[in-house]
Scaffold this motif. Structure first.
Motif, PDB file in Angstrom:
ATOM      1  N   PRO A 115       0.802  -1.237   0.000  1.00 32.38           N
ATOM      2  CA  PRO A 115       0.000   0.000   0.000  1.00 32.38           C
ATOM      3  C   PRO A 115       0.828   1.277   0.000  1.00 32.38           C
ATOM      4  O   PRO A 115       0.336   2.330  -0.418  1.00 32.38           O
ATOM      5  CB  PRO A 115      -0.829  -0.127   1.277  1.00 32.38           C
ATOM      6  N   GLU A 116       2.074   1.219   0.471  1.00 32.40           N
ATOM      7  CA  GLU A 116       2.891   2.428   0.521  1.00 32.40           C
ATOM      8  C   GLU A 116       3.575   2.752  -0.812  1.00 32.40           C
ATOM      9  O   GLU A 116       4.182   3.817  -0.950  1.00 32.40           O
ATOM     10  CB  GLU A 116       3.955   2.289   1.617  1.00 32.40           C
ATOM     11  N   LEU A 117       3.470   1.853  -1.780  1.00 28.44           N
ATOM     12  CA  LEU A 117       4.098   2.067  -3.078  1.00 28.44           C
ATOM     13  C   LEU A 117       3.056   2.516  -4.098  1.00 28.44           C
ATOM     14  O   LEU A 117       1.904   2.068  -4.072  1.00 28.44           O
ATOM     15  CB  LEU A 117       4.772   0.783  -3.569  1.00 28.44           C
ATOM     16  N   ASN A 118       3.479   3.395  -5.005  1.00 28.05           N
ATOM     17  CA  ASN A 118       2.589   3.846  -6.063  1.00 28.05           C
ATOM     18  C   ASN A 118       2.196   2.678  -6.964  1.00 28.05           C
ATOM     19  O   ASN A 118       3.010   1.782  -7.226  1.00 28.05           O
ATOM     20  CB  ASN A 118       3.267   4.927  -6.908  1.00 28.05           C
ATOM     21  N   VAL A 119       0.973   2.702  -7.448  1.00 30.54           N
ATOM     22  CA  VAL A 119       0.484   1.672  -8.367  1.00 30.54           C
ATOM     23  C   VAL A 119       0.590   2.205  -9.792  1.00 30.54           C
ATOM     24  O   VAL A 119       0.019   3.251 -10.110  1.00 30.54           O
ATOM     25  CB  VAL A 119      -0.972   1.279  -8.048  1.00 30.54           C
ATOM     26  N   HIS A 120       1.315   1.520 -10.639  1.00 31.90           N
ATOM     27  CA  HIS A 120       1.548   1.962 -12.013  1.00 31.90           C
ATOM     28  C   HIS A 120       0.391   1.541 -12.925  1.00 31.90           C
ATOM     29  O   HIS A 120      -0.352   0.601 -12.633  1.00 31.90           O
ATOM     30  CB  HIS A 120       2.843   1.350 -12.551  1.00 31.90           C
ATOM     31  N   GLN A 121       0.285   2.247 -14.044  1.00 30.37           N
ATOM     32  CA  GLN A 121      -0.625   1.809 -15.104  1.00 30.37           C
ATOM     33  C   GLN A 121      -0.149   0.463 -15.645  1.00 30.37           C
ATOM     34  O   GLN A 121       1.051   0.176 -15.692  1.00 30.37           O
ATOM     35  CB  GLN A 121      -0.649   2.826 -16.241  1.00 30.37           C
ATOM     36  N   ASN A 122      -1.081  -0.354 -16.089  1.00 30.15           N
ATOM     37  CA  ASN A 122      -0.764  -1.650 -16.687  1.00 30.15           C
ATOM     38  C   ASN A 122      -1.785  -1.938 -17.784  1.00 30.15           C
ATOM     39  O   ASN A 122      -2.993  -1.804 -17.563  1.00 30.15           O
ATOM     40  CB  ASN A 122      -0.809  -2.749 -15.630  1.00 30.15           C
ATOM     41  N   VAL A 123      -1.308  -2.315 -18.949  1.00 27.63           N
ATOM     42  CA  VAL A 123      -2.191  -2.645 -20.066  1.00 27.63           C
ATOM     43  C   VAL A 123      -2.151  -4.149 -20.296  1.00 27.63           C
ATOM     44  O   VAL A 123      -1.077  -4.746 -20.409  1.00 27.63           O
ATOM     45  CB  VAL A 123      -1.774  -1.914 -21.353  1.00 27.63           C
ATOM     46  N   THR A 124      -3.317  -4.761 -20.344  1.00 28.74           N
ATOM     47  CA  THR A 124      -3.452  -6.173 -20.692  1.00 28.74           C
ATOM     48  C   THR A 124      -3.787  -6.269 -22.175  1.00 28.74           C
ATOM     49  O   THR A 124      -4.638  -5.527 -22.669  1.00 28.74           O
ATOM     50  CB  THR A 124      -4.578  -6.819 -19.854  1.00 28.74           C
ATOM     51  N   TYR A 125      -3.118  -7.180 -22.885  1.00 31.70           N
ATOM     52  CA  TYR A 125      -3.328  -7.309 -24.330  1.00 31.70           C
ATOM     53  C   TYR A 125      -3.911  -8.679 -24.672  1.00 31.70           C
ATOM     54  O   TYR A 125      -3.377  -9.713 -24.249  1.00 31.70           O
ATOM     55  CB  TYR A 125      -2.011  -7.149 -25.088  1.00 31.70           C
TER      56      TYR A 125
END
Length: 215
Positions: A115-125
């Motif tokens: 929870p203390e780390l930023n959550v990055h964008q992720n694209v599923t293909y």
């Protein structure tokens, strides 16, 4: 359609003379060679093990016809070196084609590490309506899938979530990826837990780096 598995999260998909490379990261030693042979690059997110930024920049300079698809963070990183014209940012669910290969991209978020780390964008293909590469996410897209590329290790992975993910996607088969951190014993354990003999009931097809399968 031929799928070739490479080290860690990288795969290539070939059909009718067109080649797509997905997630050529720094843990994939032949990433630059794969990029030089590809017609398009799909990047799920900007972590180094999925996105070798230097290798991609080098290839874009060499090959102006090459196109890269990925989340905004990937496109922004390439724009800094003048590659913006050769990129497309995936910010919403979208469909596009690379030659004869149809691709559906699902915009989402990276699996939570802490929870203390930023959550990055992720694209599923979803490639050609057949192969699903989820990047670093266990979010099911809610569409039929034949072959699931299944992440089996990493700081964000949880076995219980992986089991539920396979059950939710309900593919015909899975192929383990994202396993550079695992020993041979760890890979066997993932097969037992996540394969047909485990709690998913879905056959798992372990491919060695460089090994291919026709789909």
């Amino acid at each position: 359609m031929k799928l070739t598995r490479h080290i860690h999260a990288c795969v290539t998909i070939e059909r009718d003379g067109t080649t797509i490379v997905i997630d050529p990261g720094t843990l994939t030693p032949n990433a630059l060679d794969l990029l030089r042979e590809a017609d398009a690059v799909l990047v799920t997110h900007d972590h180094f093990d999925h996105f070798d930024a230097d290798a991609v920049r080098t290839t874009l300079d060499e090959r102006p016809e090459l196109h890269v698809y990925g989340p905004k963070a990937v496109v922004d990183a390439l724009a800094e070196s003048g590659g913006a014209a050769q990129t497309t940012a995936i910010t919403d669910d979208t469909e596009f084609a690379v030659g004869p290969i149809e691709v559906t991209a699902f915009a989402g978020l990276h699996g939570v590490i802490h929870p203390e780390l930023n959550v990055h964008q992720n694209v599923t293909y979803l490639v050609d309506g057949t192969v699903l590469h989820p990047g670093d996410s266990y979010s099911a897209p809610g569409v039929p899938v034949d072959t699931l590329l299944l992440p089996t290790s990493g700081p964000w992975t949880v076995t219980a979530q992986a089991i539920d993910f396979v059950r939710a996607v309900a593919p015909r088969q899975s192929i383990p990826i994202h396993d550079a951190m695992l020993s041979d014993l760890g890979r066997m354990g993932a097969d037992r837990m996540l394969g047909e003999r485990g709690l998913t009931g879905v056959p798992m097809l372990p491919l060695q780096p460089g090994e291919s399968v026709e789909l």
